[in-house]
Design an enzyme around this catalytic site. Structure first.
Site, PDB file in Angstrom:
ATOM      1  N   GLY A  63       0.790  -1.228   0.000  1.00 62.13           N
ATOM      2  CA  GLY A  63       0.000   0.000   0.000  1.00 62.13           C
ATOM      3  C   GLY A  63       0.818   1.271   0.000  1.00 62.13           C
ATOM      4  N   HIS A 116       8.745   6.190   4.945  1.00 65.09           N
ATOM      5  CA  HIS A 116       8.110   6.911   6.043  1.00 65.09           C
ATOM      6  C   HIS A 116       7.473   5.929   7.010  1.00 65.09           C
ATOM      7  CE1 HIS A 116       5.388   6.567   2.615  1.00 65.09           C
ATOM      8  NE2 HIS A 116       4.400   6.415   3.501  1.00 65.09           N
TER       9      HIS A 116
HETATM   10  P1  5GP Z   1       1.777   5.495   2.031  1.00 66.74           P
HETATM   11  O1  5GP Z   1       0.463   5.204   1.360  1.00 66.74           O
HETATM   12  O2  5GP Z   1       2.873   5.708   1.007  1.00 66.74           O
HETATM   13  O3  5GP Z   1       2.162   4.538   3.106  1.00 66.74           O
HETATM   14  O4  5GP Z   1       1.559   6.864   2.817  1.00 66.74           O
HETATM   15  C1  5GP Z   1       1.589   8.098   2.200  1.00 66.74           C
HETATM   16  C2  5GP Z   1       0.841   9.023   3.093  1.00 66.74           C
HETATM   17  O5  5GP Z   1       1.140  10.349   2.699  1.00 66.74           O
HETATM   18  C3  5GP Z   1      -0.695   8.877   2.999  1.00 66.74           C
HETATM   19  O6  5GP Z   1      -1.215   8.530   4.285  1.00 66.74           O
HETATM   20  C4  5GP Z   1      -1.164  10.244   2.529  1.00 66.74           C
HETATM   21  O7  5GP Z   1      -2.356  10.666   3.145  1.00 66.74           O
HETATM   22  C5  5GP Z   1       0.006  11.148   2.879  1.00 66.74           C
HETATM   23  N1  5GP Z   1       0.172  12.297   2.027  1.00 66.74           N
HETATM   24  C6  5GP Z   1       0.094  12.317   0.669  1.00 66.74           C
HETATM   25  N2  5GP Z   1       0.324  13.554   0.205  1.00 66.74           N
HETATM   26  C7  5GP Z   1       0.551  14.333   1.297  1.00 66.74           C
HETATM   27  C8  5GP Z   1       0.849  15.717   1.449  1.00 66.74           C
HETATM   28  O8  5GP Z   1       0.959  16.491   0.493  1.00 66.74           O
HETATM   29  N3  5GP Z   1       1.013  16.176   2.728  1.00 66.74           N
HETATM   30  C9  5GP Z   1       0.892  15.342   3.812  1.00 66.74           C
HETATM   31  N4  5GP Z   1       1.068  15.893   5.017  1.00 66.74           N
HETATM   32  N5  5GP Z   1       0.630  14.038   3.699  1.00 66.74           N
HETATM   33  C10 5GP Z   1       0.452  13.533   2.454  1.00 66.74           C
END
Ligand code: 5GP
Ligand code: ZN
Length: 119
Positions: free
Chosen positions: A98, A105
């Site tokens: 996901g 992160h």
């Molecule tokens: P992943 O899906 O890669 O584990 O998590 C990426 C996270 O980044 C998601 O929970 C999403 O909501 C967050 N996210 C995406 N774009 C931005 C943004 O521009 N600013 C912030 N603060 N979070 C973001």
């Protein structure tokens, strides 16, 4: 005139301050900011200042950084006041995991109970 090369990585741009974020913690290794689409009362992303694509591409050279991110999550959880109640730490990795942003992160989620396994 030479223009600085703008990173195409979203989180590198957030770290650089090119894109605004609500920062909750920062030190020499990492930055932590609120997720834009929170999945819990507290949903913080902890990101290394040095770009790493994912846990899949991390190497032994990143061992200290990875440990640092985990301990930062624990410290932020204590500061938010829900450490004793409990919380969830997640590192989504690659497609089936996901992962949507390819700058490694740690998600710190707290303030409500979580079920396991996640969906
Ligand atoms: P992943 O899906 O890669 O584990 O998590 C990426 C996270 O980044 C998601 O929970 C999403 O909501 C967050 N996210 C995406 N774009 C931005 C943004 O521009 N600013 C912030 N603060 N979070 C973001
Ligand atoms: Zn990056």
């Amino acid at each position: 005139m030479m223009l600085p090369i703008m990173s195409e990585c979203l989180f590198c741009r957030i770290i650089a301050g090119d894109i605004p974020s609500a920062r909750v913690f920062e030190d020499e290794v990492c930055v932590a900011f609120n997720d834009i689409s929170p999945q819990a009362p507290t949903h913080v992303l902890i990101v290394p200042k040095d770009h790493i694509d994912s846990l899949h591409t991390a190497s032994t050279a990143d061992r200290d950084t990875l440990g640092h991110l985990m301990l930062a999550a624990a410290e932020i959880a204590r500061g938010k006041g829900f450490a004793e109640d409990g919380y969830r730490v997640v590192v989504n990795t690659n497609g089936d995991g996901g992962q949507t942003v390819f700058h490694l992160h740690v998600h710190l989620l707290g303030g409500r109970p979580f079920v396991f396994p996640p969906g």
